[in-house]
Write a protein that holds these residues in place. Structure first.
Motif, PDB file in Angstrom:
ATOM      1  N   SER A  55       0.839  -1.194   0.000  1.00 53.63           N
ATOM      2  CA  SER A  55       0.000   0.000   0.000  1.00 53.63           C
ATOM      3  C   SER A  55       0.882   1.255   0.000  1.00 53.63           C
ATOM      4  N   ASN A  56       0.273   2.390  -0.333  1.00 54.33           N
ATOM      5  CA  ASN A  56       0.988   3.676  -0.267  1.00 54.33           C
ATOM      6  C   ASN A  56       1.598   3.866   1.118  1.00 54.33           C
ATOM      7  N   GLN A  57       0.805   3.542   2.144  1.00 54.71           N
ATOM      8  CA  GLN A  57       1.252   3.761   3.524  1.00 54.71           C
ATOM      9  C   GLN A  57       2.396   2.828   3.897  1.00 54.71           C
ATOM     10  N   GLU A  58       2.317   1.553   3.445  1.00 56.58           N
ATOM     11  CA  GLU A  58       3.394   0.609   3.763  1.00 56.58           C
ATOM     12  C   GLU A  58       4.712   1.055   3.139  1.00 56.58           C
ATOM     13  N   SER A  60       5.528   4.064   2.020  1.00 56.34           N
ATOM     14  CA  SER A  60       5.945   5.332   2.633  1.00 56.34           C
ATOM     15  C   SER A  60       6.647   5.073   3.959  1.00 56.34           C
ATOM     16  N   SER A  61       6.089   4.164   4.746  1.00 56.13           N
ATOM     17  CA  SER A  61       6.662   3.816   6.041  1.00 56.13           C
ATOM     18  C   SER A  61       8.049   3.195   5.884  1.00 56.13           C
ATOM     19  N   ASP A  64      10.409   5.816   5.300  1.00 52.58           N
ATOM     20  CA  ASP A  64      10.390   6.800   6.370  1.00 52.58           C
ATOM     21  C   ASP A  64      10.037   8.195   5.849  1.00 52.58           C
ATOM     22  N   SER A  66       6.352  10.499   4.698  1.00 47.05           N
ATOM     23  CA  SER A  66       4.897  10.463   4.697  1.00 47.05           C
ATOM     24  C   SER A  66       4.420  10.403   3.247  1.00 47.05           C
ATOM     25  N   PHE A  67       3.238   9.831   3.050  1.00 46.43           N
ATOM     26  CA  PHE A  67       2.694   9.767   1.698  1.00 46.43           C
ATOM     27  C   PHE A  67       2.445  11.175   1.169  1.00 46.43           C
ATOM     28  N   LYS A  68       2.119  12.083   2.074  1.00 47.63           N
ATOM     29  CA  LYS A  68       1.926  13.487   1.684  1.00 47.63           C
ATOM     30  C   LYS A  68       3.206  14.077   1.091  1.00 47.63           C
ATOM     31  N   GLN A  71       3.658  12.762  -2.408  1.00 48.12           N
ATOM     32  CA  GLN A  71       2.766  13.487  -3.330  1.00 48.12           C
ATOM     33  C   GLN A  71       3.313  14.882  -3.631  1.00 48.12           C
TER      34      GLN A  71
END
Length: 150
Positions: A55-58, A60-61, A64, A66-68, A71
């Protein structure tokens, strides 16, 4: 704004095509490190999501970030730094090897979330935040491939 090759073309890249696109070399770490120094486009992040099932969140994590931030980088045309670029290149290579070993990405993603004997029964996914950790997971894949562990 389109994020990935799949969103632009309607056709997903394969893991192998992604590796070729980003010049990932499983056998030449020097080339990978050299390529990472210049920084990758944020499109590599979205292409890896397409082929990995993360996922985007995985992802991004793992990086290290943020998905923001991802973007914003995309909107500003900013490249990822060398460290994040190296992580992405190594992850693309890891998924390339995983597809060879497991036959499909779904099986690999399930394995990532289960304790692995060769990693002291820790979940391989937890090692993906560092370059060295990605190497450990790759080594575990090689042991599985050669029948040392299951």
């Amino acid at each position: 704004m389109s994020h990935s090759y799949q969103e632009k073309t309607g056709k997903p890249l394969t893991v192998q095509e992604t590796a070729v696109k980003y010049q990932v070399s499983a056998t030449n770490e020097f080339e990978t490190a050299k390529h990472a120094r210049t920084g990758l486009s944020v499109s590599a992040f979205f292409d890896l999501i397409d082929v990995s099932g993360l996922s985007n969140q995985e992802l991004s994590s793992i990086l290290d970030l943020s998905f923001k931030t991802i973007q914003r980088y995309q909107k500003e045309g900013k490249k990822l730094n060398a460290m994040n670029s190296e992580q992405l290149l190594k992850l693309i290579g890891l998924y390339q090897k995983a597809e060879e070993v497991f036959g499909d990405i779904g099986s690999f993603n399930r394995w990532l979330r289960k304790p692995a004997a060769g990693l002291e029964n820790e979940h391989p996914f937890t090692f993906l935040q560092t370059s060295g950790g990605i190497d450990l997971v790759r080594d575990e894949l090689l042991r599985i491939e050669y029948g040392a562990l299951a």
